[in-house]
Enzyme design. Structure first.
Site, PDB file in Angstrom:
ATOM      1  N   ASP A  38       5.542   7.655  -5.098  1.00 15.96           N
ATOM      2  CA  ASP A  38       4.296   8.422  -5.227  1.00 15.96           C
ATOM      3  C   ASP A  38       4.544   9.906  -4.994  1.00 15.96           C
ATOM      4  O   ASP A  38       3.919  10.756  -5.637  1.00 15.96           O
ATOM      5  CB  ASP A  38       3.247   7.920  -4.213  1.00 15.96           C
ATOM      6  N   ASP A  83       9.955  15.405  11.063  1.00 18.05           N
ATOM      7  CA  ASP A  83      10.046  13.960  11.298  1.00 18.05           C
ATOM      8  C   ASP A  83       8.678  13.462  11.764  1.00 18.05           C
ATOM      9  O   ASP A  83       8.099  14.045  12.706  1.00 18.05           O
ATOM     10  CB  ASP A  83      11.113  13.736  12.392  1.00 18.05           C
ATOM     11  N   ALA A 106       4.280   9.576   3.745  1.00 12.44           N
ATOM     12  CA  ALA A 106       5.463   9.065   4.453  1.00 12.44           C
ATOM     13  C   ALA A 106       5.120   7.750   5.134  1.00 12.44           C
ATOM     14  O   ALA A 106       4.101   7.649   5.824  1.00 12.44           O
ATOM     15  CB  ALA A 106       5.922  10.076   5.494  1.00 12.44           C
ATOM     16  N   SER A 109       7.261   1.358   4.020  1.00 14.42           N
ATOM     17  CA  SER A 109       6.238   0.752   3.161  1.00 14.42           C
ATOM     18  C   SER A 109       6.558  -0.665   2.694  1.00 14.42           C
ATOM     19  O   SER A 109       5.769  -1.268   1.979  1.00 14.42           O
ATOM     20  CB  SER A 109       6.001   1.648   1.940  1.00 14.42           C
ATOM     21  N   THR A 150      -4.023   1.404   2.261  1.00 15.69           N
ATOM     22  CA  THR A 150      -3.511   0.340   1.393  1.00 15.69           C
ATOM     23  C   THR A 150      -4.402  -0.888   1.350  1.00 15.69           C
ATOM     24  O   THR A 150      -5.044  -1.232   2.355  1.00 15.69           O
ATOM     25  CB  THR A 150      -2.111  -0.099   1.869  1.00 15.69           C
ATOM     26  N   GLU A 152      -3.396  -3.730   1.530  1.00  7.57           N
ATOM     27  CA  GLU A 152      -2.880  -4.711   2.496  1.00  7.57           C
ATOM     28  C   GLU A 152      -3.810  -4.842   3.699  1.00  7.57           C
ATOM     29  O   GLU A 152      -3.806  -5.862   4.387  1.00  7.57           O
ATOM     30  CB  GLU A 152      -1.489  -4.303   2.974  1.00  7.57           C
ATOM     31  N   LYS A 179      -1.128   0.745   9.131  1.00  9.39           N
ATOM     32  CA  LYS A 179      -1.912   1.515   8.157  1.00  9.39           C
ATOM     33  C   LYS A 179      -3.393   1.536   8.527  1.00  9.39           C
ATOM     34  O   LYS A 179      -4.114   2.499   8.257  1.00  9.39           O
ATOM     35  CB  LYS A 179      -1.720   0.914   6.757  1.00  9.39           C
ATOM     36  N   ARG A 210       9.811   2.626  -8.769  1.00 12.69           N
ATOM     37  CA  ARG A 210       9.569   1.718  -7.646  1.00 12.69           C
ATOM     38  C   ARG A 210      10.902   1.297  -7.035  1.00 12.69           C
ATOM     39  O   ARG A 210      11.892   1.095  -7.751  1.00 12.69           O
ATOM     40  CB  ARG A 210       8.837   0.497  -8.201  1.00 12.69           C
TER      41      ARG A 210
HETATM   42  O1  G4F Z   1       6.095  -6.145  -4.114  1.00  9.68           O
HETATM   43  P1  G4F Z   1       5.713  -6.551  -2.756  1.00  9.68           P
HETATM   44  O2  G4F Z   1       6.760  -6.444  -1.723  1.00  9.68           O
HETATM   45  O3  G4F Z   1       4.429  -5.707  -2.413  1.00  9.68           O
HETATM   46  P2  G4F Z   1       3.274  -5.897  -1.317  1.00  9.68           P
HETATM   47  O4  G4F Z   1       3.720  -6.700  -0.170  1.00  9.68           O
HETATM   48  O5  G4F Z   1       2.059  -6.375  -2.039  1.00  9.68           O
HETATM   49  O6  G4F Z   1       3.045  -4.416  -0.802  1.00  9.68           O
HETATM   50  C1  G4F Z   1       3.041  -3.302  -1.686  1.00  9.68           C
HETATM   51  O7  G4F Z   1       1.731  -2.971  -2.054  1.00  9.68           O
HETATM   52  C2  G4F Z   1       0.881  -2.553  -0.977  1.00  9.68           C
HETATM   53  C3  G4F Z   1      -0.485  -2.221  -1.567  1.00  9.68           C
HETATM   54  O8  G4F Z   1      -1.268  -3.354  -1.579  1.00  9.68           O
HETATM   55  C4  G4F Z   1       1.479  -1.350  -0.278  1.00  9.68           C
HETATM   56  F1  G4F Z   1       0.714  -0.977   0.751  1.00  9.68           F
HETATM   57  C5  G4F Z   1       2.857  -1.709   0.234  1.00  9.68           C
HETATM   58  O9  G4F Z   1       3.458  -0.580   0.841  1.00  9.68           O
HETATM   59  C6  G4F Z   1       3.693  -2.147  -0.946  1.00  9.68           C
HETATM   60  O10 G4F Z   1       3.815  -1.055  -1.808  1.00  9.68           O
HETATM   61  O11 G4F Z   1       5.226  -8.068  -2.752  1.00  9.68           O
HETATM   62  C7  G4F Z   1       4.204  -8.525  -3.618  1.00  9.68           C
HETATM   63  C8  G4F Z   1       4.075 -10.042  -3.502  1.00  9.68           C
HETATM   64  C9  G4F Z   1       4.001 -10.549  -2.058  1.00  9.68           C
HETATM   65  O12 G4F Z   1       3.040 -11.556  -1.970  1.00  9.68           O
HETATM   66  C10 G4F Z   1       5.364 -11.170  -1.804  1.00  9.68           C
HETATM   67  O13 G4F Z   1       5.379 -12.233  -0.857  1.00  9.68           O
HETATM   68  O14 G4F Z   1       5.265 -10.639  -4.047  1.00  9.68           O
HETATM   69  C11 G4F Z   1       5.709 -11.666  -3.190  1.00  9.68           C
HETATM   70  N1  G4F Z   1       7.133 -11.912  -3.408  1.00  9.68           N
HETATM   71  C12 G4F Z   1       7.691 -13.056  -3.866  1.00  9.68           C
HETATM   72  N2  G4F Z   1       9.019 -12.973  -3.884  1.00  9.68           N
HETATM   73  C13 G4F Z   1       8.137 -11.046  -3.156  1.00  9.68           C
HETATM   74  C14 G4F Z   1       9.328 -11.717  -3.467  1.00  9.68           C
HETATM   75  N3  G4F Z   1       8.116  -9.768  -2.721  1.00  9.68           N
HETATM   76  C15 G4F Z   1       9.296  -9.138  -2.582  1.00  9.68           C
HETATM   77  N4  G4F Z   1       9.281  -7.850  -2.187  1.00  9.68           N
HETATM   78  N5  G4F Z   1      10.501  -9.751  -2.853  1.00  9.68           N
HETATM   79  C16 G4F Z   1      10.570 -11.047  -3.299  1.00  9.68           C
HETATM   80  O15 G4F Z   1      11.655 -11.581  -3.524  1.00  9.68           O
END
Ligand code: G4F
Length: 350
Positions: A38, A83, A106, A109, A150, A152, A179, A210
């Protein structure tokens, strides 16, 4: 010849004077987290609006500027060291710059890692935001402050179809709790001290910039590797989770719009559509003409979380009405852009 030279010189002088006048008159923006996805898109937007952009990093010698370089912006940004964990450094920074706008992006995340880094996550995301708000109150109280909140924070939202600015918050990770603190501190400083401080409750927003540990980039990178014969599968956790995924380039426009209003308010920024990780996989594999994508995906418990948020879908009605903001990139386009970019990147690297 001489005359020509002289005139070129005076042109140069003229343009140097013009540049310094422009710089002196330009609005000053401070972006914390400038090296993130971002931060890079927001820098691009603000530079296009003639802002002078001060980008904060913890340590310039070890910071990774790949995103700013990718967008060819690095040389146009004034890199500042401070920082989020160090109150004095933030005070000095804000006192020296006296920014017109502060974008606090910052953060640690990555939600999945926040159980293992809960103290550091809270220090940077929660206390860091408070330290920055204090610095602004003390040294630049007329500045406008944007807090990166967020979706979240909603957690599972008790089965509500859409989350909006009034939906109760029930965070389900140390990240989301950190957050939530910053979100409420932003509101509290607005109400207590009359600061122009507001939060953007942003739903997931993605792009080729990303980080690779987030699920969308992990998938598009994996799909590109499979296509190029570099890997034969992708290993994931909970693929039934549903998210409201938009394009990060659109979302930074909303951040800027929030700081151009007469009064500070909080806004949900989302697409209003939800898709599962499965849907994302299917769409990404479709880009490389694979339909039986399940045979290329493996499960590993290491990628699940102690608690996950199952479904998120935001209502952006308020942003549409008051900011005249709406997303411009569809889910399918977003997946296509990301897969194409990863294919191009990996092809040129090999
Ligand atoms: O891509 P994610 O890690 O994003 P998440 O947890 O939704 O958070 C992102 O979006 C938020 C906004 O709503 C931000 F605040 C936050 O900082 C970040 O940018 O995971 C998305 C989904 C989750 O349910 C996770 O359990 O994907 C699922 N998932 C399944 N397998 C996985 C994986 N996530 C990740 N990172 N890696 C996997 O292997």
């Amino acid at each position: 010849m001489k005359l020509g030279h002289k005139s070129r010189q005076s042109d140069c002088l003229g343009s140097a004077v013009y540049s310094s006048i422009r710089l002196a008159m330009a609005k000053k923006a401070l972006i914390t987290g400038v090296c993130g996805q971002d931060g890079a898109y927001l820098s691009k937007l603000l530079l296009s609006k003639d802002y002078s952009v001060h980008g904060m990093v913890r340590d310039a010698s070890s910071a990774d500027f790949w995103r700013l370089n990718e967008l060819d912006l690095k040389d146009q940004i004034i890199i500042e060291e401070a920082d989020m964990r160090d109150e004095d450094s933030l005070n000095t920074l804000v006192e020296n710059i006296k920014p017109d706008e502060i974008y606090n992006l910052a953060a640690l995340s990555f939600v999945g890692a926040s159980w293992d880094t809960s103290v550091e996550t809270s220090d940077i995301n929660a206390m860091g935001a408070l330290r920055l708000l204090n610095a602004m109150k003390e040294h630049s109280p007329k500045a406008k402050y944007y807090q990166a909140s967020t979706s979240e924070m909603y957690g599972n939202s008790n089965g509500e179809t859409f989350q909006d600015e009034t939906t109760p918050l029930h965070p389900r990770s140390p990240y989301a709790i950190s957050k939530l603190f910053a979100h409420w501190m932003t509101i509290n400083y607005r109400e207590s001290y009359g600061l122009y401080a507001c939060s953007g409750i942003l739903f997931n927003h993605e792009s080729p910039l990303r980080g690779i540990n987030f699920v969308t980039r992990k998938i598009t990178d994996g799909v590109a590797r499979i296509k190029l014969g570099l890997e034969d599968s992708i290993t994931l956790g909970n693929i039934d989770a549903q998210r409201d995924w938009g394009f990060a380039g659109d979302y930074v426009k909303a951040m800027w719009e929030m700081l151009q209003q007469d009064t500070p308010e909080d806004f949900v920024i989302s697409t209003g559509e939800t898709h599962s990780v499965r849907d994302f996989l299917q769409a990404a594999f479709k880009e490389i003409a694979i339909t039986d994508w399940e045979s290329y995906v493996q499960f590993d418990d290491r990628f699940t979380r102690p608690l996950d948020v199952e479904t998120l879908c935001g209502s952006n009605n308020k942003a549409q009405q008051k900011l005249h903001w709406e997303p411009t990139v569809s889910f399918e386009e977003l997946v296509r852009i990301m897969v194409e970019w990863d294919l191009k990147r990996l092809t040129s690297a090999s």
